[in-house]
Write an enzyme that holds these catalytic residues in place. Sequence first.
Site, PDB file in Angstrom:
ATOM      1  N   ASP A 259      14.666  -0.325   1.602  1.00 39.49           N
ATOM      2  CA  ASP A 259      15.335  -0.484   2.899  1.00 39.49           C
ATOM      3  C   ASP A 259      16.447  -1.515   2.701  1.00 39.49           C
ATOM      4  O   ASP A 259      17.556  -1.168   2.289  1.00 39.49           O
ATOM      5  CB  ASP A 259      14.288  -0.897   3.932  1.00 39.49           C
ATOM      6  CG  ASP A 259      14.841  -0.997   5.344  1.00 39.49           C
ATOM      7  OD1 ASP A 259      16.025  -0.705   5.543  1.00 39.49           O
ATOM      8  OD2 ASP A 259      14.084  -1.365   6.263  1.00 39.49           O
TER       9      ASP A 259
ATOM     10  N   PHE B  37      13.318   4.923  11.207  1.00 40.64           N
ATOM     11  CA  PHE B  37      11.991   4.477  10.792  1.00 40.64           C
ATOM     12  C   PHE B  37      11.128   5.696  10.507  1.00 40.64           C
ATOM     13  O   PHE B  37      10.888   6.526  11.383  1.00 40.64           O
ATOM     14  CB  PHE B  37      11.328   3.552  11.813  1.00 40.64           C
ATOM     15  CG  PHE B  37      10.219   2.779  11.171  1.00 40.64           C
ATOM     16  CD1 PHE B  37      10.503   1.647  10.406  1.00 40.64           C
ATOM     17  CD2 PHE B  37       8.916   3.220  11.245  1.00 40.64           C
ATOM     18  CE1 PHE B  37       9.485   0.964   9.745  1.00 40.64           C
ATOM     19  CE2 PHE B  37       7.890   2.544  10.588  1.00 40.64           C
ATOM     20  CZ  PHE B  37       8.183   1.410   9.840  1.00 40.64           C
TER      21      PHE B  37
ATOM     22  N   ASP C 270       3.785   3.651   6.418  1.00 43.31           N
ATOM     23  CA  ASP C 270       3.034   3.409   7.649  1.00 43.31           C
ATOM     24  C   ASP C 270       3.891   2.832   8.756  1.00 43.31           C
ATOM     25  O   ASP C 270       4.985   2.327   8.535  1.00 43.31           O
ATOM     26  CB  ASP C 270       1.912   2.401   7.385  1.00 43.31           C
ATOM     27  CG  ASP C 270       2.436   0.960   7.254  1.00 43.31           C
ATOM     28  OD1 ASP C 270       3.349   0.746   6.441  1.00 43.31           O
ATOM     29  OD2 ASP C 270       1.950   0.076   7.979  1.00 43.31           O
TER      30      ASP C 270
ATOM     31  N   LYS D  17       0.826  -1.202   0.000  1.00 46.44           N
ATOM     32  CA  LYS D  17       0.000   0.000   0.000  1.00 46.44           C
ATOM     33  C   LYS D  17       0.866   1.259   0.000  1.00 46.44           C
ATOM     34  O   LYS D  17       0.408   2.339  -0.337  1.00 46.44           O
ATOM     35  CB  LYS D  17      -0.877   0.022   1.262  1.00 46.44           C
ATOM     36  CG  LYS D  17      -1.789  -1.166   1.385  1.00 46.44           C
ATOM     37  CD  LYS D  17      -2.455  -1.168   2.777  1.00 46.44           C
ATOM     38  CE  LYS D  17      -3.133  -2.485   3.020  1.00 46.44           C
ATOM     39  NZ  LYS D  17      -3.579  -2.580   4.447  1.00 46.44           N
TER      40      LYS D  17
ATOM     41  N   LYS E 139      16.789   4.344   1.783  1.00 42.66           N
ATOM     42  CA  LYS E 139      17.454   4.459   3.092  1.00 42.66           C
ATOM     43  C   LYS E 139      18.924   4.157   2.971  1.00 42.66           C
ATOM     44  O   LYS E 139      19.313   3.270   2.198  1.00 42.66           O
ATOM     45  CB  LYS E 139      16.852   3.446   4.064  1.00 42.66           C
ATOM     46  CG  LYS E 139      15.737   3.968   4.891  1.00 42.66           C
ATOM     47  CD  LYS E 139      15.504   3.020   6.066  1.00 42.66           C
ATOM     48  CE  LYS E 139      14.092   3.142   6.553  1.00 42.66           C
ATOM     49  NZ  LYS E 139      13.813   2.217   7.661  1.00 42.66           N
TER      50      LYS E 139
ATOM     51  N   GLU F 149       7.672   2.367  -6.166  1.00 44.55           N
ATOM     52  CA  GLU F 149       7.800   1.886  -4.788  1.00 44.55           C
ATOM     53  C   GLU F 149       7.980   3.080  -3.842  1.00 44.55           C
ATOM     54  O   GLU F 149       8.469   4.137  -4.244  1.00 44.55           O
ATOM     55  CB  GLU F 149       8.989   0.908  -4.707  1.00 44.55           C
ATOM     56  CG  GLU F 149       9.351   0.405  -3.332  1.00 44.55           C
ATOM     57  CD  GLU F 149       8.265  -0.375  -2.604  1.00 44.55           C
ATOM     58  OE1 GLU F 149       7.125   0.113  -2.564  1.00 44.55           O
ATOM     59  OE2 GLU F 149       8.575  -1.435  -2.016  1.00 44.55           O
ATOM     60  N   ASP F 150       7.599   2.875  -2.609  1.00 44.12           N
ATOM     61  CA  ASP F 150       7.739   3.960  -1.635  1.00 44.12           C
ATOM     62  C   ASP F 150       9.171   4.089  -1.131  1.00 44.12           C
ATOM     63  O   ASP F 150       9.756   5.162  -1.167  1.00 44.12           O
ATOM     64  CB  ASP F 150       6.756   3.781  -0.452  1.00 44.12           C
ATOM     65  CG  ASP F 150       6.799   2.391   0.178  1.00 44.12           C
ATOM     66  OD1 ASP F 150       7.615   1.547  -0.242  1.00 44.12           O
ATOM     67  OD2 ASP F 150       5.997   2.146   1.102  1.00 44.12           O
TER      68      ASP F 150
HETATM   69  P1  IMP Z   1      12.995  -3.830   1.898  1.00 43.07           P
HETATM   70  O1  IMP Z   1      12.525  -5.096   1.275  1.00 43.07           O
HETATM   71  O2  IMP Z   1      13.763  -4.062   3.153  1.00 43.07           O
HETATM   72  O3  IMP Z   1      13.725  -2.934   0.930  1.00 43.07           O
HETATM   73  O4  IMP Z   1      11.717  -3.105   2.427  1.00 43.07           O
HETATM   74  C1  IMP Z   1      10.893  -2.392   1.627  1.00 43.07           C
HETATM   75  C2  IMP Z   1       9.541  -2.202   2.295  1.00 43.07           C
HETATM   76  O5  IMP Z   1       9.647  -2.103   3.707  1.00 43.07           O
HETATM   77  C3  IMP Z   1       8.914  -0.932   1.823  1.00 43.07           C
HETATM   78  O6  IMP Z   1       8.086  -1.149   0.728  1.00 43.07           O
HETATM   79  C4  IMP Z   1       8.118  -0.476   3.037  1.00 43.07           C
HETATM   80  O7  IMP Z   1       6.822  -0.992   2.955  1.00 43.07           O
HETATM   81  C5  IMP Z   1       8.817  -1.081   4.213  1.00 43.07           C
HETATM   82  N1  IMP Z   1       9.660  -0.108   4.942  1.00 43.07           N
HETATM   83  C6  IMP Z   1      11.011  -0.089   5.013  1.00 43.07           C
HETATM   84  N2  IMP Z   1      11.456   0.931   5.752  1.00 43.07           N
HETATM   85  C7  IMP Z   1      10.353   1.584   6.182  1.00 43.07           C
HETATM   86  C8  IMP Z   1      10.175   2.763   6.986  1.00 43.07           C
HETATM   87  O8  IMP Z   1      11.109   3.426   7.475  1.00 43.07           O
HETATM   88  N3  IMP Z   1       8.879   3.127   7.190  1.00 43.07           N
HETATM   89  C9  IMP Z   1       7.825   2.451   6.687  1.00 43.07           C
HETATM   90  N4  IMP Z   1       7.958   1.365   5.926  1.00 43.07           N
HETATM   91  C10 IMP Z   1       9.207   0.922   5.662  1.00 43.07           C
HETATM   92 MG    MG Z   2       6.074  -1.013   0.578  1.00 38.20          MG
END
Ligand code: IMP
Ligand code: MG
Length: 183
Positions: free
Chosen positions: A107, A156, A163, A47, A135, A103-104
């Site tokens: 991480d 975070f 969210d 979302k 990040k 994508e938002d």
């Molecule tokens: P990754 O797979 O670790 O790159 O995580 C990506 C997903 O983790 C994103 O699409 C977000 O939904 C969630 N996410 C990672 N960091 C944050 C944050 O600081 N706040 C909120 N959601 C996050």
């Molecule tokens: Mg996400």
Amino acid sequence: MHEDIDSILFSEEDIANRIGQLGRAINADLAPYAESGERIVAICLLKGAAVYMTDIMRQLDLPIEMDFMCVSSYGNGTVSSGNVVIKKDIDVDIEGAHVLIVEDIIDSGYTLSCLRKKLEERNPASLDITALIRKQVDGQLDVGCKYVGFDCPNEFIVGYGLDYAQQYRNLPYIGVLKECVYE
Ligand code: IMP
Ligand code: MG
């Protein structure tokens, strides 16, 4: 400012300005495909990217399809699982199409690197990624994100679609969540 927010990292105005710049770059890159009548499909990762999707789409001045996908990566907490499952798939066929994943936040990079592989198996003509936030994380996987909105410290953050436990997505800015909220 919301009482659960420690500090604002990117204001509403910062975000709007940056999305204008990203929109111009994406338009310029996709224009040749549009001119030769090739399909362009933007895929929003639900979302979190829903808010970014609606804003970036309105900067794009070319024929483009929108679709939505939901993959699981986070549960209710703040640690990435690294295990990506497609919970809702797109409806359209992307074979031969130029795909832009929206994508938002990146991480660990697991979500996008897994998803890139899954979507590449469907033989799109090209596949690019835009993420509003990247990040600064040690050991982050290189997902080859072509259009990054902002780099941010490893904290975070919430707001503008992001969210914590399904809350704060509606904040118009992006801010650091107070640690006491999730401790
Ligand atoms: P990754 O797979 O670790 O790159 O995580 C990506 C997903 O983790 C994103 O699409 C977000 O939904 C969630 N996410 C990672 N960091 C944050 C944050 O600081 N706040 C909120 N959601 C996050
Ligand atoms: Mg996400």
